[in-house]
Design an enzyme around this catalytic site. Structure first.
Site, short mmCIF file in Angstrom:
data_model
loop_
_atom_site.label_atom_id
_atom_site.label_comp_id
_atom_site.label_asym_id
_atom_site.label_seq_id
_atom_site.Cartn_x
_atom_site.Cartn_y
_atom_site.Cartn_z
N HIS A 225 30.86 -0.63 31.59
CA HIS A 225 31.36 -1.55 32.63
C HIS A 225 32.83 -1.88 32.30
O HIS A 225 33.66 -0.98 32.25
CB HIS A 225 30.44 -2.77 32.67
CG HIS A 225 30.63 -3.72 33.81
ND1 HIS A 225 31.45 -3.47 34.89
CD2 HIS A 225 30.11 -4.97 34.05
CE1 HIS A 225 31.41 -4.49 35.74
NE2 HIS A 225 30.62 -5.41 35.25
N HIS A 264 31.65 6.38 38.84
CA HIS A 264 31.28 5.04 39.29
C HIS A 264 29.91 5.10 39.93
O HIS A 264 29.57 6.09 40.59
CB HIS A 264 32.31 4.51 40.31
CG HIS A 264 32.25 3.03 40.45
ND1 HIS A 264 31.34 2.40 41.27
CD2 HIS A 264 32.97 2.06 39.85
CE1 HIS A 264 31.52 1.10 41.17
NE2 HIS A 264 32.49 0.86 40.32
N ASP A 318 39.51 1.36 36.03
CA ASP A 318 39.87 1.22 34.62
C ASP A 318 40.87 2.27 34.16
O ASP A 318 41.60 2.05 33.18
CB ASP A 318 38.62 1.32 33.73
CG ASP A 318 37.77 0.07 33.84
OD1 ASP A 318 38.36 -1.01 34.02
OD2 ASP A 318 36.54 0.17 33.74
N1 ACO Z 1 32.79 11.81 32.57
C1 ACO Z 1 32.08 12.97 32.67
N2 ACO Z 1 30.91 13.07 33.35
C2 ACO Z 1 30.48 11.97 33.98
C3 ACO Z 1 31.18 10.75 33.92
C4 ACO Z 1 32.37 10.71 33.19
N3 ACO Z 1 33.08 9.57 33.08
N4 ACO Z 1 30.52 9.82 34.63
C5 ACO Z 1 29.42 10.42 35.10
N5 ACO Z 1 29.39 11.71 34.70
C6 ACO Z 1 28.35 12.71 35.01
C7 ACO Z 1 27.16 12.46 34.09
O1 ACO Z 1 27.28 13.19 32.90
C8 ACO Z 1 26.03 12.94 34.98
O2 ACO Z 1 26.05 14.34 34.99
P1 ACO Z 1 24.68 15.20 35.11
O3 ACO Z 1 24.09 14.81 36.44
O4 ACO Z 1 25.14 16.60 35.03
O5 ACO Z 1 23.83 14.73 33.97
C9 ACO Z 1 26.45 12.47 36.37
O6 ACO Z 1 27.88 12.44 36.32
C10 ACO Z 1 25.91 11.10 36.75
O7 ACO Z 1 26.29 10.16 35.73
P2 ACO Z 1 25.50 8.82 35.41
O8 ACO Z 1 26.03 8.24 34.15
O9 ACO Z 1 24.03 9.08 35.49
O10 ACO Z 1 25.90 7.94 36.67
P3 ACO Z 1 25.74 6.38 36.81
O11 ACO Z 1 25.91 6.06 38.23
O12 ACO Z 1 24.53 5.89 36.12
O13 ACO Z 1 26.95 5.83 35.94
C11 ACO Z 1 29.03 5.12 35.16
C12 ACO Z 1 28.16 5.36 36.40
C13 ACO Z 1 28.24 4.35 34.12
C14 ACO Z 1 30.24 4.30 35.55
C15 ACO Z 1 29.45 6.49 34.59
O14 ACO Z 1 30.22 7.20 35.54
C16 ACO Z 1 30.24 6.36 33.28
O15 ACO Z 1 29.64 6.22 32.21
N6 ACO Z 1 31.60 6.38 33.34
C17 ACO Z 1 32.41 6.22 32.16
C18 ACO Z 1 32.56 4.74 31.83
C19 ACO Z 1 33.45 3.99 32.81
O16 ACO Z 1 34.54 4.44 33.15
N7 ACO Z 1 32.95 2.82 33.24
C20 ACO Z 1 33.70 1.95 34.15
C21 ACO Z 1 33.01 1.86 35.46
S1 ACO Z 1 34.00 1.03 36.65
C22 ACO Z 1 33.89 -0.58 36.21
O17 ACO Z 1 33.02 -1.07 35.58
C23 ACO Z 1 35.02 -1.36 36.65
#
Ligand code: ACO
Length: 381
Positions: A225, A264, A318
């Protein structure tokens, strides 16, 4: 009335709509974010944090007199109670900043005689205090941990200007104040994100705003987050040079590691908060000698675009906040507190809105353990 069998299992509440709100609207497919119907890009370009907060709390933009009145109300609450300053002086200098913010937000309740008054009027006054005092307590802790004198709040300044003043003890430039203010506008609200939802869970028990907001700070600090902005900067520092970006990214993508600042839960298009911030951070980075950071960021964005844009993964707010905060001279561990300082506006607004039609938030659990297990006496186990 719903029965247990009618309940839907929804891991991570991905498909659950928990309540109504009039504050912010998100269309994740089209990459739209509006505060009370006004698109975020216009607000970032033309509004201020104070004005956006008024908008979120009142459902409309203020006129000039209302805005001036609201700013006066906030400024009158910048100062911290003496008891809280004493607590800050006793806080270990090496404490983690988000734990400090969470603790001090909670501790504000100890000095507020209205902390348990849950009338709408008292809640609005407490919301003003929380928004006004959070910047002061962050700056005061930063000064304390560096062994510097705590600088009292200056009620002639905006929240962004006052924060930079209290932090640095030097007159911030207009560009710096504007940069921070833009970040505060962009982070002020975002539907039922994890920290806002946390605050709603707490307030729905008819607890109080300080408890709700300190719990929200705890939710915000996680790297999935609000903690991601710090993660972005750690990554940029680790890469260190534009020439090393490609190799670094190749390794990360091969190992299927997540790149901080991308992806996201709601946006499957470009995060609209990142659009203006990207342009803005370029100018700021150029002015402050941090252009290499911006260049590394755009290179990472290009590589990510080719690799994962087809999966709906784009930079989130971010990603370019990291370069912005760094260019402002903020320490790495103040990045997520900046997010908390701004989101305080959304947390308090949503709690007050939710209380108008309160319903205890209490989802079911899908129990997958055994049943009818005989109790065995301790001596026989
Ligand atoms: N880099 C590479 N791959 C990613 C990323 C990333 N940042 N984010 C998602 N993916 C991929 C995952 O590996 C997954 O791939 P797969 O289907 O092949 O396994 C797919 O995209 C779905 O990802 P999830 O993590 O299951 O998606 P979810 O909706 O649960 O998560 C989240 C969203 C937590 C924000 C995720 O994108 C993440 O961890 N991002 C990095 C952390 C980040 O930047 N957080 C800030 C969010 S914005 C905020 O809070 C203001």
């Amino acid at each position: 009335m719903s029965t247990a069998t009618e309940k839907q299992f929804d891991q991570g509440l991905v498909n659950t709509i928990a309540a109504e709100t009039q504050m912010s609207f998100i269309d994740g497919e089209k990459g739209v974010l509006e505060y009370v119907g006004i698109d975020i890009d216009s607000l970032a370009r033309h509004s201020t944090f104070e004005e956006s907060t008024f908008l979120l709390w009142n459902g409309r933009l203020p006129d000039a007199a209302e805005l001036a009145g609201f700013e006066t109300e906030l400024r009158a609450e910048y100062a911290l109670p003496e008891g809280l300053i004493a607590m800050i002086r006793e806080t270990p200098a090496d404490a983690s900043t988000m734990h400090v913010v969470q603790t001090l937000v909670s501790a504000l309740s100890l000095f507020d005689p209205e902390c348990d008054d849950d009338s709408p009027e008292a809640n609005i006054r407490k919301a003003v205090r929380l928004v006004a005092k959070t910047p002061t307590l962050i700056a005061a802790f930063d000064r304390h941990r560096k062994g510097k004198e705590i600088i009292p709040a200056d009620s002639n300044r905006s929240i962004a200007s006052n924060f930079l003043w209290m932090l640095r003890g030097e007159e911030p430039t207009e560009t710096m104040v504007r940069a921070l203010d833009v970040c505060l506008v962009l982070h002020a609200d975002h539907g039922f994100n994890a920290s806002t939802f946390t605050s709603l869970v707490v307030i729905s028990t008819l607890s109080d705003l300080y408890s709700a907001c300190s719990a929200a700070v705890g939710a915000l600090r996680g790297p999935l987050h609000g903690g991601a902005n710090e993660g972005v900067m750690v990554m940029l520092n680790e890469i260190g040079d534009l020439d090393k970006v490609d190799e670094f990214m190749k390794g990360k993508l091969e190992r299927k590691e997540k790149i901080m600042g991308f992806g996201h839960r709601v946006y499957k298009a470009y995060d609209p908060r990142a659009t203006y911030l990207k342009t803005f951070s370029e100018g700021l980075a150029r002015d402050t000698g941090n252009l290499p950071l911006y260049e590394m960021s755009t290179r990472i964005e290009g590589i990510m675009h080719d690799a994962v844009a087809s999966k709906g993964i784009f930079p989130n707010v971010d990603f370019y906040s990291a370069t912005t905060y760094w260019s402002l001279g903020l320490e790495l561990d103040l990045f997520t507190p900046m997010f908390a300082l701004s989101r305080m506006s959304g947390w308090t607004g949503h709690c007050i809105e939710y209380l108008k039609d309160n319903k205890l938030i209490r989802p079911g659990a899908a129990y997958v353990g055994p049943h009818e297990v005989p109790y065995v006496d301790l001596a026989d186990r």
